[in-house]
Every structure is written in structure tokens, then in C-alpha cells.
Motif scaffolding. Sequence first.
Motif, PDB file in Angstrom:
ATOM      1  N   TRP A  43      20.937  20.638  85.298  1.00 49.55           N
ATOM      2  CA  TRP A  43      20.208  21.512  86.239  1.00 49.55           C
ATOM      3  C   TRP A  43      18.744  21.114  86.416  1.00 49.55           C
ATOM      4  O   TRP A  43      18.012  21.765  87.133  1.00 49.55           O
ATOM      5  N   GLY A  44      18.324  20.073  85.775  1.00 50.43           N
ATOM      6  CA  GLY A  44      16.998  19.542  86.003  1.00 50.43           C
ATOM      7  C   GLY A  44      16.011  19.941  84.927  1.00 50.43           C
ATOM      8  O   GLY A  44      16.266  20.811  84.087  1.00 50.43           O
ATOM      9  N   PRO A  45      14.840  19.294  84.938  1.00 47.99           N
ATOM     10  CA  PRO A  45      13.841  19.534  83.894  1.00 47.99           C
ATOM     11  C   PRO A  45      13.167  20.901  83.982  1.00 47.99           C
ATOM     12  O   PRO A  45      12.564  21.344  83.001  1.00 47.99           O
ATOM     13  N   ALA A  46      13.264  21.577  85.133  1.00 49.04           N
ATOM     14  CA  ALA A  46      12.584  22.870  85.286  1.00 49.04           C
ATOM     15  C   ALA A  46      13.555  24.042  85.274  1.00 49.04           C
ATOM     16  O   ALA A  46      13.183  25.162  85.644  1.00 49.04           O
ATOM     17  N   ALA A  47      14.779  23.836  84.834  1.00 49.19           N
ATOM     18  CA  ALA A  47      15.785  24.913  84.860  1.00 49.19           C
ATOM     19  C   ALA A  47      15.368  26.078  83.967  1.00 49.19           C
ATOM     20  O   ALA A  47      15.442  27.259  84.368  1.00 49.19           O
ATOM     21  N   GLY A  48      14.919  25.750  82.775  1.00 49.35           N
ATOM     22  CA  GLY A  48      14.486  26.818  81.864  1.00 49.35           C
ATOM     23  C   GLY A  48      13.278  27.571  82.391  1.00 49.35           C
ATOM     24  O   GLY A  48      13.168  28.798  82.262  1.00 49.35           O
ATOM     25  N   LEU A  49      12.329  26.841  83.021  1.00 47.00           N
ATOM     26  CA  LEU A  49      11.137  27.483  83.578  1.00 47.00           C
ATOM     27  C   LEU A  49      11.502  28.445  84.703  1.00 47.00           C
ATOM     28  O   LEU A  49      10.958  29.558  84.786  1.00 47.00           O
TER      29      LEU A  49
END
Length: 411
Positions: A43-49
Motif C-alpha cells: 500500500w505504499g510508504p505512506a499507508a500508515g500515515l
Amino acid sequence: MTPARRPLWPSRSDACWLIFAALVFTGMNVLLYALGDRTTGAWGPAAGLVLQIACDLSLVLLFRFPGPVCAFLTAAAVAMLAADTFAPGLLMPLHPLALTTVPTITPVVLSQAARVLDRRSVLLVAGVLAVIAARPWPPTWAITPFGLLNTALPALASLYFQTRRQLLQSLRDRAERAEREQHLLAEQARAAERRRLAGEMHDVVTHRLSLMVLHAGALGVTSADPAARTAAEDIRREGALALDELRDLVGVLRNGAETGPRTLSPEEPGDPARLVEESRSVGVVTDLMVDGDPAQVSPTVARTAYRLVQEALTNVRKHAPGGSATVSLRYHAGGLDVSVDSTAAAHPPDPALAGSGSGAGLAGLRQRVELVGGRFDAGPRPGGGFRVGAILPAYVPTAEGTHCDPGARGR
């Protein structure tokens, strides 16, 4: 019936607080993202953000939609747990800077949820989030204590303060109710005392006055002396008037009203014009101004005004020799406005005359005026002199006899 829709925010301060908290936690998550590792999942590097910011911003809607916001927060925590267990790096970095394993906004949401959700729902949401945050399989010193501090502690503290607030409000309501009940009991005691005094006055004073009137009438018929007959007639007339006033006073004390409609005529002793004439006859320059129809007020109110004028003019003769007085009576649909304005004394008063009173005249007038529901005012006038006045209702607003009170016609 459709339930009332919750407001978006209970107050402006709550709105400011929620928006401020949401922005602060959003900024903190952006800072953690900038300083820490990125997520490495599909889901990409910014999914958690993105998930953290969505949870932060949902705080703004907590008071309007408390159930959906708590459900969304719980679903986000479950998703983070599942991703960390089955797909490490998908929603949380492999090496996060923060020790929390639930959305960072969780303690704020739980601390405010007790204000809009019932206790069982708050405990349920806090229990699920506490298990997810503490991860007791197996427990670790790095995660379990911090998880409990993030979930269980704010929820329990919020429930405690909410319960304490409700208890204090309940105690305050009970104190106010007890004060109202005490005031009601005092009023009932005063009413019972007034009825007792009315009974005593009716049984004792009325009986004696009736005998006096009968004896004076008999003396006026049987006496051969014209002077004695005249004096007897004066006594009989004054006694009859005293009986009328006593009957009205007993009615007021019993919370009754007038015993029947009766209009004061200029010839009756209750007419303030006679008091003005008496004052002029002893050398006090006294003016009378009357506006309106005296029939608009009940006899009890008219007698109250009569007593006020009588006492005020008596005080002028005692304390302001050489001064003048103006009596003003304004009758209207709402009642009667009465005032007596006097000028300053022209020379010192007679010590014997000035000291002949009891000193309770104005206090007695105030009590008499307030007894019929009026407002009393007395005090020095600018530039010298004195003013005594009252605003009186058209009739005594009591439970009995209002239908026969002439002052009730305008109500």
C-alpha cells in the motif's frame, strides 16, 4: 418519533479543543513519519500515515457520531494488529519510533467518549483497544505497560470524573430541592400563623368593636343631650369604619380578598382629599393631584394608599414645619401610583411633636404596601425634602374573592 440530532460540538470551547487536538496529533504523526522509517508494504510508504491522519481527523466528529468514530478507531487498531501479525510493514514500519500499537489519537478519543457514550460502551471499546495495545501474547515491558497507559488509564479516568461530576450535580440538585422544600415549609408556617392571627382578630377584636358600635348607637338614640348624641354618632361611625377595615385586613391575612365591591366616595374618611384638607387646615400648604378613576382599584388598595398619605402628611407636620407637600395619585388599569413629596423644613421642628412617634412609621408602611403586593419607596429628595411613594396593584391577588373585587375587572 425521530430522536434529536446531536450537535457537532456541545460548545465553542469543545470545538476549539477538538480541532486543536486533531491538528496537534496530525502534526505529530507527520513528524514521526518524517523522522522514522516508512512502511514497506504493497500500500505504499505512506499507508500508515494516511490511516493515522484519518483517525486524528475523526476526533472532530466524535460528539456528533460517537459510535461510528469509536468503531472506526477500533477497526483501525484491529487492522494495524492484523497487518503487524500477518504482513509486517504494511501499516506500521518495521522499526517504529512510537511504542504505541494503536492509533496515536486513542487516549484522546477514550477520554472524551465517556461524555457521549454510556459506561458499558466505553468499557467495551476501551477493553478491546487495551488488549490490542497491550498485546499480552506474550507481554513485554516495551509494549504492555505503554499500551495500558494509552487505553485503560484515560478511559477509567474519564469515567471517574464523569461519575464524580454527575454525583456533584445530583447533590447540588438535592440541596436546591431541600432549600425549596424548606422555603415552602416556612411559607406554610407563615400562612398558618397569619390564619391564626386572623382568627384571633376576628373572634376578639371584632366582637369588642361590634359591642362598641351597638352601645354607641343605643346611646345616640336614648340620650337627651345633643352633644352626647353627636359624640355617640361619631363613635358609632368610626367603629363601623374600623370594623370594615378590620374585616378587609382579616381577609388579607387569610389569603382572601374583599368581602364585596365597595367604592370609596369623596365623603368617606378613606378619601385622601380629606387628609389634604386636614393638612391645609393646620397651616401646611398641601396640593393634591389626581389622575384617573379611583374605582379602578379595590377598597383594600385604596385604604393602603390612604394610610400612606396619612402617615406621610403626619411626618411632614412633625418633621418639616413651614414646608409644603404635594400628594399625587395616578389611577390606571394596572393599579395606583401614589406619592407624597415634601419640601425642606422652614424652621426647626418642635422636639415634643417630633419625638411623639414610635419610629416605625415607614417600616409599617412598607409592610402594609408589600402585604397587598406593592412596591414601597421612601427617601430624601435632591435639594432637600422627603419623598414617600408606592406602586400598588389594582387589587390584592389572592385566591378567594377575586371575582368580586372591582380591581379584577381589568385583569
